[in-house]
Design a protein around this motif. Structure first.
Motif, PDB file in Angstrom:
ATOM      1  N   LYS A  97       9.678   8.576  -5.646  1.00  0.00           N
ATOM      2  CA  LYS A  97       8.582   7.690  -6.045  1.00  0.00           C
ATOM      3  C   LYS A  97       9.122   6.284  -6.264  1.00  0.00           C
ATOM      4  O   LYS A  97      10.201   6.101  -6.823  1.00  0.00           O
ATOM      5  CB  LYS A  97       7.931   8.205  -7.330  1.00  0.00           C
TER       6      LYS A  97
ATOM      7  N   GLU B  78       7.631   2.820  -7.984  1.00  0.00           N
ATOM      8  CA  GLU B  78       6.565   2.148  -8.718  1.00  0.00           C
ATOM      9  C   GLU B  78       6.807   0.643  -8.589  1.00  0.00           C
ATOM     10  O   GLU B  78       7.850   0.140  -9.008  1.00  0.00           O
ATOM     11  CB  GLU B  78       6.581   2.558 -10.185  1.00  0.00           C
TER      12      GLU B  78
ATOM     13  N   GLU C 200       6.055   8.676  -2.815  1.00  0.00           N
ATOM     14  CA  GLU C 200       4.878   8.195  -3.533  1.00  0.00           C
ATOM     15  C   GLU C 200       5.113   6.725  -3.891  1.00  0.00           C
ATOM     16  O   GLU C 200       6.128   6.377  -4.497  1.00  0.00           O
ATOM     17  CB  GLU C 200       4.668   9.020  -4.799  1.00  0.00           C
TER      18      GLU C 200
END
Length: 129
Positions: free
Chosen positions: A80, A82, A119
């Motif tokens: 992931k 962010e 992600e």
């Protein structure tokens, strides 16, 4: 692109901007995951910048923070990323920035290349400046 093995550790390539050294050991070059994350983050930021300019949004700066989650059970892969944009400008409208972020995600080749295997979560905050 052509990559040459370095004697100490890693590889390098010569690009129009200059030499890029890559290694799993930070003493000898950028780590591959750093380049992957940088590619996603800067591509997204660059596309967002173009969109905001095209929409004539009055912004002075975009700062980007990235947090990475890695999965140590699967070869320490990047699971992931962010991405948090801090946008400084005058009279920034949250709804307009949100729409620009959606367009940026859709048109960033690096984000589109990694989803759905990584992600990618994108957020933003606005600073009046």
């Amino acid at each position: 692109m052509k990559f040459q093995m370095k004697e100490e550790s890693g590889f390098y390539t010569e690009l129009p901007f200059g030499r890029l050294d890559i290694s799993g050991d930070e003493e000898y070059g950028f780590r591959p995951f750093q380049l992957l994350v940088s590619s996603v983050v800067v591509c997204s930021g660059g596309v967002l910048r173009k969109i905001l300019k095209k929409q004539r949004v009055d912004f002075q700066n975009i700062e980007i923070e990235a947090n990475v989650t890695r999965d140590d059970e699967k070869a320490d892969r990047v699971a992931k990323i962010e991405v948090h944009f801090i946008i400084t400008g005058k009279g920034l409208k949250e709804e307009k920035i949100h729409k620009a972020m959606e367009l940026s995600r859709k048109h960033c080749s690096m984000v589109q290349s990694v989803i759905p295997s990584i992600e990618v979560i994108e957020t933003f905050e606005l600073i009046e400046g």
